[in-house]
Write a protein that holds these residues in place. Structure first.
Motif, short mmCIF file in Angstrom:
data_model
loop_
_atom_site.label_atom_id
_atom_site.label_comp_id
_atom_site.label_asym_id
_atom_site.label_seq_id
_atom_site.Cartn_x
_atom_site.Cartn_y
_atom_site.Cartn_z
N TRP A 192 41.95 33.45 57.39
CA TRP A 192 41.27 33.20 58.66
C TRP A 192 39.75 33.03 58.49
O TRP A 192 39.15 32.21 59.19
CB TRP A 192 41.58 34.30 59.67
N LYS A 193 39.16 33.76 57.56
CA LYS A 193 37.71 33.66 57.40
C LYS A 193 37.29 32.28 56.90
O LYS A 193 36.34 31.68 57.41
CB LYS A 193 37.21 34.76 56.46
N GLN A 194 38.01 31.76 55.91
CA GLN A 194 37.69 30.43 55.41
C GLN A 194 38.01 29.37 56.45
O GLN A 194 37.29 28.38 56.59
CB GLN A 194 38.46 30.14 54.12
N THR A 195 39.09 29.58 57.22
CA THR A 195 39.45 28.64 58.28
C THR A 195 38.33 28.53 59.30
O THR A 195 37.98 27.43 59.76
CB THR A 195 40.76 29.08 58.98
N VAL A 196 37.74 29.66 59.67
CA VAL A 196 36.64 29.66 60.64
C VAL A 196 35.42 28.96 60.07
O VAL A 196 34.76 28.15 60.74
CB VAL A 196 36.29 31.10 61.07
N LYS A 197 35.09 29.24 58.80
CA LYS A 197 33.93 28.59 58.18
C LYS A 197 34.12 27.08 58.13
O LYS A 197 33.19 26.31 58.39
CB LYS A 197 33.72 29.15 56.78
N ASP A 198 35.34 26.65 57.81
CA ASP A 198 35.63 25.21 57.79
C ASP A 198 35.51 24.62 59.18
O ASP A 198 34.98 23.51 59.36
CB ASP A 198 37.03 24.96 57.24
N LEU A 199 35.98 25.35 60.18
CA LEU A 199 35.91 24.87 61.57
C LEU A 199 34.46 24.69 62.00
O LEU A 199 34.09 23.66 62.58
CB LEU A 199 36.59 25.88 62.50
N ILE A 200 33.62 25.67 61.69
CA ILE A 200 32.22 25.58 62.07
C ILE A 200 31.54 24.42 61.36
O ILE A 200 30.72 23.70 61.94
CB ILE A 200 31.50 26.91 61.76
N GLY A 201 31.90 24.20 60.11
CA GLY A 201 31.28 23.13 59.34
C GLY A 201 31.74 21.74 59.73
O GLY A 201 31.01 20.77 59.58
N ASN A 202 32.97 21.65 60.28
CA ASN A 202 33.56 20.33 60.54
C ASN A 202 33.58 19.92 62.00
O ASN A 202 33.90 18.78 62.31
CB ASN A 202 35.00 20.29 60.01
N THR A 203 33.27 20.84 62.91
CA THR A 203 33.33 20.53 64.35
C THR A 203 31.94 20.22 64.86
O THR A 203 31.06 21.07 64.85
CB THR A 203 33.91 21.73 65.13
#
Length: 219
Positions: A192-203
């Motif tokens: 979940w932590k990496q998923t959130v970081k990816d979301l913030i970086g890609n959205t």
């Protein structure tokens, strides 16, 4: 608080005031609610009036909240909370990137307060629904006062606070602005932590001011 007006727009169409006051369900992919009001302080003579504009938007699953506060007179403030979000106690963990670039994380246990820092963003995780909520703070809202940005851990909820103002004087005819975006995503417990970081970086909706490196958010 004396509410002066409420305006609701759904998918670009403003809802008629009579219909809005009557109430009901209003559905759409894009929703904007704007409330204007006066905050009246009875603790001074004559009573001071501070105009407030609050904006809530939901667009394609992204929640956006803004506050605009413009005192008519110099106003002494003990504390001010711009945003509060009450999360279920099913949430078990949180993480954050502070305004200074420090990565923090923790879990909800016996401590009453968690985080208590100025942040660029912070996220909370619900393993029951495999869902994370990430609050991204606009750069001009990074710096707070008092308890700053924190989670209050009590039996009823895990309440998220953003306190931008501690003991200070708000200046006459100065507009104070605070803004956050809240993103939601499905995520497995171990990722979940990496998923959130990816979301913030890609959205794009999650990006802070243009001069802030998204790489710095993910360090």
């Amino acid at each position: 608080e004396k509410v002066l007006s409420i305006q609701l727009t759904v998918d670009g169409k403003q809802i008629d005031q009579a219909q809005l006051l009557k109430g009901g369900d209003f559905k759409g992919k894009s929703i904007e609610l704007i409330k204007t009001s006066n905050l009246v302080s009875a603790n001074v003579e004559p009573a001071s009036v501070t105009p407030l504009k609050s904006v809530i938007r939901m667009n394609d699953g992204v929640l956006e909240c803004e506050q605009f506060l413009t005192p008519n007179e110099d106003t002494d403030i003990d504390k001010l909370y711009a945003f509060m979000f009450s999360w279920t106690t099913q949430t078990t963990e949180w993480m954050a990137k502070t305004a200074k670039g420090e990565s923090l994380e923790g879990s909800f246990g016996d401590k009453s307060w968690e985080l208590m820092k100025d942040v660029q963003w912070t996220s909370i995780y619900n393993p029951v629904y495999n869902t994370a909520a990430a609050t991204v703070v606009d750069q001009d809202s990074w710096n707070g006062a008092g308890v700053h940005h924190c989670y209050w851990n009590v039996k009823a909820y895990h309440k998220q606070y953003y306190q931008p103002v501690g003991k200070m004087t708000l200046k006459k005819d100065t507009t104070y602005h605070w803004k956050v975006k809240v993103l939601f995503t499905k995520a497995e417990p171990k990722q979940w932590k990496q998923t959130v970081k990816d979301l913030i970086g890609n959205t794009s909706a999650a990006k802070p001011a243009a001069d802030v490196s998204l790489t710095a958010l993910d360090q």
